[in-house]
Design an enzyme around this catalytic site. Structure first.
Site, PDB file in Angstrom:
ATOM      1  N   ASN A   1       0.820  -1.199   0.000  1.00 40.29           N
ATOM      2  CA  ASN A   1       0.000   0.000   0.000  1.00 40.29           C
ATOM      3  C   ASN A   1       0.868   1.270   0.000  1.00 40.29           C
ATOM      4  OD1 ASN A   1      -2.080   1.641   2.358  1.00 40.29           O
ATOM      5  ND2 ASN A   1      -2.751   1.101   0.301  1.00 40.29           N
TER       6      ASN A   1
ATOM      7  N   GLN B   1       1.460  -3.787  11.627  1.00 37.22           N
ATOM      8  CA  GLN B   1       2.773  -3.727  12.266  1.00 37.22           C
ATOM      9  C   GLN B   1       2.675  -3.574  13.786  1.00 37.22           C
ATOM     10  OE1 GLN B   1       5.796  -3.345   9.424  1.00 37.22           O
ATOM     11  NE2 GLN B   1       4.094  -4.775   9.319  1.00 37.22           N
TER      12      GLN B   1
ATOM     13  N   LYS C   1       8.230   0.851   9.184  1.00 39.97           N
ATOM     14  CA  LYS C   1       7.924   1.155  10.587  1.00 39.97           C
ATOM     15  C   LYS C   1       7.865  -0.146  11.383  1.00 39.97           C
ATOM     16  CE  LYS C   1       5.616   5.487   9.478  1.00 39.97           C
ATOM     17  NZ  LYS C   1       4.363   6.209   9.231  1.00 39.97           N
TER      18      LYS C   1
ATOM     19  N   LYS D   1       4.572   4.362  17.446  1.00 42.81           N
ATOM     20  CA  LYS D   1       3.214   4.920  17.328  1.00 42.81           C
ATOM     21  C   LYS D   1       2.205   3.853  16.898  1.00 42.81           C
ATOM     22  CE  LYS D   1       2.898   4.951  12.786  1.00 42.81           C
ATOM     23  NZ  LYS D   1       1.829   4.418  11.934  1.00 42.81           N
TER      24      LYS D   1
HETATM   25  N1  LIG Z   1       0.243   1.830   4.352  1.00 40.61           N
HETATM   26  C1  LIG Z   1       0.520   2.966   4.944  1.00 40.61           C
HETATM   27  O1  LIG Z   1      -0.356   3.863   5.043  1.00 40.61           O
HETATM   28  C2  LIG Z   1       1.875   3.211   5.486  1.00 40.61           C
HETATM   29  C3  LIG Z   1       2.754   2.185   5.749  1.00 40.61           C
HETATM   30  N2  LIG Z   1       3.994   2.452   6.269  1.00 40.61           N
HETATM   31  C4  LIG Z   1       4.942   1.383   6.556  1.00 40.61           C
HETATM   32  O2  LIG Z   1       5.513   0.913   5.333  1.00 40.61           O
HETATM   33  C5  LIG Z   1       5.871  -0.467   5.450  1.00 40.61           C
HETATM   34  C6  LIG Z   1       5.282  -1.224   4.282  1.00 40.61           C
HETATM   35  O3  LIG Z   1       3.883  -1.070   4.330  1.00 40.61           O
HETATM   36  P1  LIG Z   1       2.924  -1.219   3.064  1.00 40.61           P
HETATM   37  O4  LIG Z   1       3.590  -0.802   1.811  1.00 40.61           O
HETATM   38  O5  LIG Z   1       1.662  -0.530   3.454  1.00 40.61           O
HETATM   39  O6  LIG Z   1       2.744  -2.801   2.970  1.00 40.61           O
HETATM   40  P2  LIG Z   1       1.360  -3.630   3.079  1.00 40.61           P
HETATM   41  O7  LIG Z   1       0.831  -3.586   4.460  1.00 40.61           O
HETATM   42  O8  LIG Z   1       0.482  -3.233   1.964  1.00 40.61           O
HETATM   43  O9  LIG Z   1       1.936  -5.126   2.953  1.00 40.61           O
HETATM   44  C7  LIG Z   1       1.764  -5.943   1.914  1.00 40.61           C
HETATM   45  C8  LIG Z   1       3.065  -6.115   1.148  1.00 40.61           C
HETATM   46  O10 LIG Z   1       3.826  -7.186   1.712  1.00 40.61           O
HETATM   47  C9  LIG Z   1       4.232  -8.044   0.649  1.00 40.61           C
HETATM   48  N3  LIG Z   1       4.510  -9.386   1.114  1.00 40.61           N
HETATM   49  C10 LIG Z   1       3.639 -10.342   1.481  1.00 40.61           C
HETATM   50  N4  LIG Z   1       4.317 -11.462   1.839  1.00 40.61           N
HETATM   51  C11 LIG Z   1       5.641 -11.176   1.683  1.00 40.61           C
HETATM   52  C12 LIG Z   1       6.845 -11.904   1.905  1.00 40.61           C
HETATM   53  N5  LIG Z   1       6.845 -13.161   2.363  1.00 40.61           N
HETATM   54  N6  LIG Z   1       8.026 -11.282   1.665  1.00 40.61           N
HETATM   55  C13 LIG Z   1       8.059 -10.011   1.244  1.00 40.61           C
HETATM   56  N7  LIG Z   1       6.947  -9.263   1.009  1.00 40.61           N
HETATM   57  C14 LIG Z   1       5.762  -9.851   1.236  1.00 40.61           C
HETATM   58  C15 LIG Z   1       3.052  -7.971  -0.302  1.00 40.61           C
HETATM   59  O11 LIG Z   1       3.407  -8.420  -1.561  1.00 40.61           O
HETATM   60  C16 LIG Z   1       2.743  -6.488  -0.280  1.00 40.61           C
HETATM   61  O12 LIG Z   1       3.570  -5.801  -1.178  1.00 40.61           O
HETATM   62  C17 LIG Z   1       5.372  -0.917   6.835  1.00 40.61           C
HETATM   63  O13 LIG Z   1       6.416  -0.913   7.746  1.00 40.61           O
HETATM   64  C18 LIG Z   1       4.350   0.154   7.219  1.00 40.61           C
HETATM   65  O14 LIG Z   1       4.251   0.348   8.619  1.00 40.61           O
HETATM   66  C19 LIG Z   1       4.395   3.724   6.508  1.00 40.61           C
HETATM   67  C20 LIG Z   1       3.579   4.782   6.242  1.00 40.61           C
HETATM   68  C21 LIG Z   1       2.265   4.608   5.715  1.00 40.61           C
HETATM   69  O1  LIG Z   2       2.040   4.609   9.295  1.00 35.04           O
HETATM   70  C1  LIG Z   2       0.946   4.935   8.880  1.00 35.04           C
HETATM   71  C2  LIG Z   2       0.573   6.347   8.629  1.00 35.04           C
HETATM   72  O2  LIG Z   2       1.653   7.222   8.760  1.00 35.04           O
HETATM   73  C3  LIG Z   2      -0.078   3.903   8.588  1.00 35.04           C
HETATM   74  O3  LIG Z   2      -0.485   3.314   9.775  1.00 35.04           O
HETATM   75  P1  LIG Z   2      -1.270   1.931   9.738  1.00 35.04           P
HETATM   76  O4  LIG Z   2      -0.265   0.865   9.419  1.00 35.04           O
HETATM   77  O5  LIG Z   2      -1.887   1.782  11.097  1.00 35.04           O
HETATM   78  O6  LIG Z   2      -2.311   2.083   8.653  1.00 35.04           O
END
Ligand SMILES: NC(=O)C1=CN([C@@H]2O[C@H](COP(=O)(O)OP(=O)(O)OC[C@H]3O[C@@H](n4cnc5c(N)ncnc54)[C@H](O)[C@@H]3O)[C@@H](O)[C@H]2O)C=CC1
Ligand SMILES: O=C(CO)COP(=O)(O)O
Length: 362
Positions: free
Chosen positions: A17, A302, A124, A209
């Site tokens: 995402n 997370q 995160k 957080k």
């Molecule tokens: N979504 C958000 O609004 C925000 C997320 N973050 C942080 O960014 C980081 C990534 O989050 P997102 O991009 O939202 O991911 P996400 O929560 O959408 O996670 C899914 C991802 O993980 C992958 N995945 C699934 N199994 C896997 C495996 N075995 N090995 C490697 N990848 C695998 C999927 O293909 C997909 O790309 C996290 O630490 C999150 O806390 C930070 C700010 C905002």
């Molecule tokens: O880190 C985030 C916004 O800054 C997203 O938080 P969530 O993983 O709880 O959606």
């Protein structure tokens, strides 16, 4: 003689995402800025969607239909299923995967990337370290890959960033030569970057957080109001500050007033996935894992694992009672306490036992 490479090549490691939302920004900036190569590679954990590979779907339609549906990615962002292939020529590696997958990825990349590359982690979370402590994700990346790693954390709910709604973010980078390159590839009119040098505190804010946001979800699920949630946010912030003070001394209080601190805490406690799933956990009595699978369509939480990692360290150091909110979130997720016990935890929080310090009467 080989021509000297003047343009920085960027690889995004992750396509969930947030990974997809940031790809929209990075792709556009790389195409616009003269010191970056247009083509941006994006490592995609391959999956089959309705009989077709996700990488093929992204490269043909320029949309990550599973993790960020409804948003076009720039055409210069190329999805690649092999992480070594995606990363091998990059000068900047942007890590944005759920934190539980980072160690495996780093071991796959070991020795396969440019030794002069730099990393920026948007991840995160923490990991458990040998000896009973925790590891910061950026430290794992630096140690495993032997490259510098800055961090980016902020009040950045991915769907809002993808909608181009104004927000701020914080880059923690001590290297004054790398910081401008990191800012340039990230900053846009609607996504404003502040760079600070307090790297560790920026990253710790982003991880902690998520635990507080689980607590915010509990009070929402229990039917309490905004005042209660504000108390959770405040007490959570106090524990975050104390955590940094105790375990990472030398960090700056001012970092908590950047987007990575209080702003991210607020947005996640109102609009994040951790809050949403924790609320459903209280209302339905089902497990966090079941709800994560059912509500998030492959996206990963997370907060609950971070609570476990933090508790691993606090329990080892006999300090659980100094961080009662973090500890209660962990125990409720594990089923060792009832969600309603969370209110007792915040009612008797040590912050309420503080005495005013008498003023000097001179
Ligand atoms: N979504 C958000 O609004 C925000 C997320 N973050 C942080 O960014 C980081 C990534 O989050 P997102 O991009 O939202 O991911 P996400 O929560 O959408 O996670 C899914 C991802 O993980 C992958 N995945 C699934 N199994 C896997 C495996 N075995 N090995 C490697 N990848 C695998 C999927 O293909 C997909 O790309 C996290 O630490 C999150 O806390 C930070 C700010 C905002
Ligand atoms: O880190 C985030 C916004 O800054 C997203 O938080 P969530 O993983 O709880 O959606």
């Amino acid at each position: 003689m080989a021509e000297k490479q003047l343009k920085n090549r960027v690889c995004i490691i992750g396509s969930g995402n947030w990974g997809s939302a940031i790809a929209k920004i990075v792709g556009r900036n790389a195409a616009r800025l003269p010191n970056f190569e247009d083509r941006v590679t994006m490592w995609v954990y391959e999956e089959i969607i309705e009989g077709k590979k996700l990488t093929e779907i992204i490269n043909e339609t320029h949309e990550n239909i599973k993790y960020l549906p409804g948003h076009k990615l720039p055409e210069n962002v190329v999805a690649i299923p092999d992480v070594v292939e995606a990363a091998k020529d990059a000068d900047l590696l942007i890590f944005v995967v759920p934190h539980q997958f980072v160690r495996t990825l780093c071991s796959t990349l070991l020795g396969k990337i440019k030794p002069t590359a730099a990393a920026l982690s948007l991840i995160k979370g923490f990991d458990i370290a040998e000896g009973g402590g925790i590891d910061l994700i950026s430290h794992i990346i630096t140690r495993c890959l032997k490259i510098p790693c800055a961090v980016l954390m902020g009040a950045n709910i991915a769907s809002e960033v993808a909608d181009e709604k104004f927000c701020e973010t914080t880059i923690g980078c001590r290297d004054v030569l790398l910081a401008p390159m990191m800012r340039d590839i990230i900053q846009t009119e609607y996504f404003r970057v502040v760079v600070v040098d307090d790297e560790d505190a920026v990253e710790i804010c982003g991880a902690l957080k998520n635990i507080v946001a689980v607590g915010a979800g509990f009070v929402d699920g229990l039917g309490f109001g905004d005042n209660t949630k504000a108390a959770v946010i405040r007490l959570g912030l106090m524990e975050m500050i104390k955590f940094v003070d105790v375990f990472y001394p030398g960090s700056k209080l001012s970092t908590f007033f950047e987007s990575c601190g209080v702003a991210d805490l607020i947005t996640t406690c109102y609009g994040g996935r951790n809050r949403r799933v924790a609320e459903a956990f209280v209302k339905t009595g089902r497990s966090i894992k079941e709800l994560e699978d059912e509500m998030l369509n492959g996206q990963k939480l997370q907060g609950p694992i971070t609570a476990e990692e933090v508790n691993h360290m606090l329990a080892n150091k006999n300090m659980e009672n100094k961080f009662p909110l973090f500890t209660a979130v962990f125990r409720i997720c594990r089923g060792e306490l009832k969600p309603s016990d969370f209110i007792d935890c915040i009612r008797s929080h040590p912050e309420h036992m503080k005495q005013p310090t008498p003023k000097c009467s001179l």
